[in-house]
Motif scaffolding. Structure first.
Motif: not given
Length: 428
Positions: A357-358, A361, A414-415, A418-420, A424
């Motif tokens: 999702k990121i 990645m 990236l992990k 990540y704001k979600g 991931f």
């Protein structure tokens, strides 16, 4: 080995077409890799567009104008160069000419050049004439990333080849000093040099055309792994020198062919072939075929690359003309191993590409996998070593190590950024 397609058709079909001398096997498979990968790239960019992560950009274009003198001149010159050189090359005596020397010489076919130049100019004039309007107008069009695959492929080809040749020149600087003209040869290309230079050029291109670079990198991850595996087919088929160290557990015969051997056989061959081994490393390993892999042929573990395109080795018996050499001691066919690993890793990246999702990645995973593959294959591969912080390593080992570290750092950053959701990975 098949240095060019002439030998392929001669061996498989008994056909001897001289013009096929000009189609180098390595170049053929590199071109095939670009074609296949451009198709895969377009498919992935289109999929990303449907998912809504890659959108179109509006551009204004002027339509309805007739062809200008400049456009006609450019097309004539392009057609002339292709006709003068490429068609002229095919019309020449294939068995008596060196294609690389021909391309970078003044030789050519004037009639073919002028004829193809006129054809190119006419095609451009007719194309513009069909679209001509009484009053030219400016229109706004929407251009999707997958509409730019042709431009992306051309940038990858141009900067990839330039970077590959540049890095190879740095890696083999002494050879370049002795023969500066070798920079125009298509032999000796460093994959990582092409990867780095093409990557920089594509970063600039995506930024210019507002294509989100992290998503673009994810699209390119499996594509580049596929290109690597397919490109290595050219190395294996042509025998371009991208092979491994000697496997002393096998020996060759004067007519080619592989058979099990002892370490004494290797030492005897080195003594007998002093002319060859005086300028070649005797770095070797003794690796007999494992019992659980007995179903594989001997050449999977050791190969002498008969008729290799570099004409490296000693003469083959009962062979006359060009490409009549083979290696006196078989080597690990590392290009074959990299074909297998490259295609398997492509399959893995392709299978997991929708789970991340990121953005970016998947490219981090690619960096790690590609780096690991190349780092370990270098242990049995022939390459120029350099001094780095007191260590003797190859350029590829250093770059592959940096790729592994870079991939890990990239995934961690990236992990963390990540704001979600916490996870991931998409749930299946």
């Amino acid at each position: 080995m098949y240095p060019n397609l002439y030998y392929v058709f001669k061996d498989f079909f008994g056909i001897e077409w001289n013009f096929l001398h000009f189609v180098n096997s390595f170049g053929f498979f590199v071109a095939l890799a670009f074609i296949i990968c451009s198709i895969v790239l377009a498919r992935e960019l289109r999929r990303k567009g449907k998912e809504g992560v890659l959108g179109p950009v509006e551009e204004k274009v002027e339509v309805g104008k007739p062809a200008t003198a400049g456009e006609l001149a450019v097309n004539f010159v392009l057609g002339f160069v292709l006709g003068y050189k490429i068609i002229g090359l095919f019309l020449a005596n294939g068995s008596a000419i060196n294609p690389q020397e021909y391309i970078f010489s003044s030789q050519g076919n004037w009639l073919a050049g002028i004829a193809l130049g006129l054809v190119f100019a006419f095609v451009k004039w007719r194309e513009k004439n069909k679209q001509k309007l009484a009053k030219p107008e400016t229109r706004t069009i929407r251009v999707w990333p997958h509409d730019r695959v042709g431009e992306i492929t051309m940038i990858a080809i141009i900067f990839g080849l330039l970077g590959a040749k540049l890095f190879d020149t740095f890696e083999n600087w002494d050879s370049f000093i002795k023969d500066p003209a070798s920079i125009f040869s298509m032999s000796g290309l460093t994959f990582y040099g092409g990867l780095i230079c093409a990557g920089i050029a594509l970063w600039w291109y995506t930024r210019k055309h507002q294509i989100p670079f992290p998503h673009f990198l994810d699209v390119m991850a499996p594509v580049m792994m596929l290109a690597y595996g397919l490109g290595r087919i050219g190395c294996q088929v042509s025998g371009d020198g991208d092979w491994g160290i000697y496997n002393a557990a096998f020996k060759t015969s004067g007519a080619g062919g592989i058979a099990p051997a002892t370490i004494n056989d290797f030492q005897t061959t080195v003594t007998q072939q002093t002319g060859f081994f005086a300028h070649n490393s005797t770095h070797h390993a003794f690796f007999p075929k494992p019992g659980f892999l007995s179903f594989l042929p001997d050449w999977f573990f050791a190969y002498d690359f008969p008729h290799n395109v570099n004409e490296t080795g000693v003469p083959l018996s009962n062979c006359v003309g060009k490409y009549c050499n083979h290696l006196p001691v078989p080597v690990f066919p590392t290009s074959l191993y990299e074909i297998i690993m490259g295609l398997l890793l492509f399959g893995l990246l392709w299978a997991i590409r929708k789970r991340f999702k990121i953005p970016g990645m998947l490219f981090g995973v690619y960096l790690i996998l590609n780096g690991l593959e190349r780092f370990f294959i270098e242990k049995i591969r022939v390459n120029v070593k350099m001094d780095f912080l007191g260590m003797q390593i190859t350029q590829a080992e250093l770059i592959s190590f940096l790729m592994i570290i870079g991939g890990i750092v990239m995934m961690v950053l990236l992990k963390r950024g990540y704001k979600g959701k916490d996870s991931f990975l998409k749930t299946s």
